[in-house]
Design an enzyme around this catalytic site. Structure first.
Site, PDB file in Angstrom:
ATOM      1  N   ASN A   9     -12.206 -57.922 -21.882  1.00 40.23           N
ATOM      2  CA  ASN A   9     -12.026 -57.781 -23.325  1.00 40.23           C
ATOM      3  C   ASN A   9     -11.408 -56.411 -23.662  1.00 40.23           C
ATOM      4  O   ASN A   9     -12.061 -55.381 -23.586  1.00 40.23           O
ATOM      5  CB  ASN A   9     -13.409 -57.945 -23.984  1.00 40.23           C
ATOM      6  CG  ASN A   9     -13.348 -57.888 -25.489  1.00 40.23           C
ATOM      7  OD1 ASN A   9     -12.484 -57.234 -26.070  1.00 40.23           O
ATOM      8  ND2 ASN A   9     -14.282 -58.562 -26.125  1.00 40.23           N
ATOM      9  N   GLN A  10     -10.126 -56.436 -24.036  1.00 43.75           N
ATOM     10  CA  GLN A  10      -9.384 -55.193 -24.264  1.00 43.75           C
ATOM     11  C   GLN A  10      -9.966 -54.390 -25.436  1.00 43.75           C
ATOM     12  O   GLN A  10     -10.020 -53.157 -25.393  1.00 43.75           O
ATOM     13  CB  GLN A  10      -7.902 -55.522 -24.520  1.00 43.75           C
ATOM     14  CG  GLN A  10      -6.973 -54.321 -24.537  1.00 43.75           C
ATOM     15  CD  GLN A  10      -7.042 -53.475 -23.261  1.00 43.75           C
ATOM     16  OE1 GLN A  10      -7.060 -54.016 -22.153  1.00 43.75           O
ATOM     17  NE2 GLN A  10      -7.113 -52.143 -23.402  1.00 43.75           N
ATOM     18  N   LYS A  12     -13.111 -54.220 -26.397  1.00 48.32           N
ATOM     19  CA  LYS A  12     -14.315 -53.543 -25.921  1.00 48.32           C
ATOM     20  C   LYS A  12     -13.941 -52.315 -25.097  1.00 48.32           C
ATOM     21  O   LYS A  12     -14.518 -51.244 -25.249  1.00 48.32           O
ATOM     22  CB  LYS A  12     -15.100 -54.491 -25.012  1.00 48.32           C
ATOM     23  CG  LYS A  12     -16.383 -54.977 -25.592  1.00 48.32           C
ATOM     24  CD  LYS A  12     -17.177 -55.651 -24.501  1.00 48.32           C
ATOM     25  CE  LYS A  12     -18.132 -56.644 -25.075  1.00 48.32           C
ATOM     26  NZ  LYS A  12     -18.885 -57.348 -24.043  1.00 48.32           N
ATOM     27  N   ASP A  68     -23.768 -56.989 -21.534  1.00 48.62           N
ATOM     28  CA  ASP A  68     -23.902 -58.300 -22.150  1.00 48.62           C
ATOM     29  C   ASP A  68     -24.746 -58.105 -23.397  1.00 48.62           C
ATOM     30  O   ASP A  68     -25.619 -57.227 -23.427  1.00 48.62           O
ATOM     31  CB  ASP A  68     -24.560 -59.297 -21.191  1.00 48.62           C
ATOM     32  CG  ASP A  68     -24.328 -60.737 -21.650  1.00 48.62           C
ATOM     33  OD1 ASP A  68     -23.362 -60.982 -22.398  1.00 48.62           O
ATOM     34  OD2 ASP A  68     -25.112 -61.625 -21.270  1.00 48.62           O
TER      35      ASP A  68
END
Ligand code: IMP
Length: 191
Positions: A9-10, A12, A68
């Protein structure tokens, strides 16, 4: 020191990179040519975070971390929890939010919390860091800031949803920020 963040996920990666001190080189999975998807098959946030780190370690990476997170509603025994991303069966925020509001329609006690767990593999050992944001589930979706459940989540101390609050406030309150800060402090003290 090089540290790999086990995420595809870029957004993030960009958000997390801003919080790291300059002397730590944060590498993405594509920068280490890891392009496989890592299915999150565990039943806890901690289990999924460790699973992602271990998948990266197998490629010979020395230091890496993953995270997570999820939304836990007390009146629903912690649902959607570890299944937050696919609560309605689809990875689609609008349908997840609609299902949650539907499941909460007759429920008065609306307390909930976001929780984030980071797993760090560092100098040969696993370490875990947690962050939490308490709040409640709104009666209807409001605002379009943030992502996921933000339009239906009202943090404690506020009357607006995270969808209505600014990015600056969200970042300050965020469960991810809290967990990440603990991990960054740990690395600073131990490197
Ligand atoms: P992940 O840790 O990014 O994989 O998050 C899992 C799921 O939890 C997301 O797809 C969202 O549904 C939910 N979630 C986690 N953190 C947040 C947040 O800060 N805002 C809204 N939803 C979140």
């Amino acid at each position: 020191m090089k540290l790999v963040f086990a995420t595809h996920n870029q957004n993030k990666l960009t958000e997390v990179a801003k919080m790291f001190p300059n002397h730590i080189a944060l590498l993405s999975l594509s920068q280490i040519d890891f392009n496989k998807d890592i299915p999150e098959t565990e039943l806890t946030l901690r289990g999924n975070a460790q699973l992602k780190v271990d998948a990266i370690r197998e490629t010979g990476v020395l230091n890496c971390f993953s995270d997570d997170s999820g939304l836990f509603v007390n009146a629903l025994n912690g649902e959607p929890g570890v299944f937050s991303a696919r609560y309605s069966g689809k990875r689609h925020s609008d349908t997840n939010n609609e299902l949650l509001l539907h499941n909460m329609q007759d429920i008065k006690s609306r307390s909930a919390y976001y929780k984030s767990v980071f797993c760090l593999f560092f100098k040969g050992q696993h370490y875990f860091f947690e962050g939490r944001l308490n709040g409640k589930i709104a009666h209807e979706a409001k605002g379009s800031n943030g992502f996921g459940y933000d339009p239906i989540f009202i943090p404690d101390g506020y009357t607006s949803t995270l969808g209505e609050l600014s990015e600056v406030i969200k970042l300050k309150l965020s469960h991810r920020t809290k967990a990440l800060n603990k991990m960054i402090e740990f690395i600073a003290l131990n490197s």
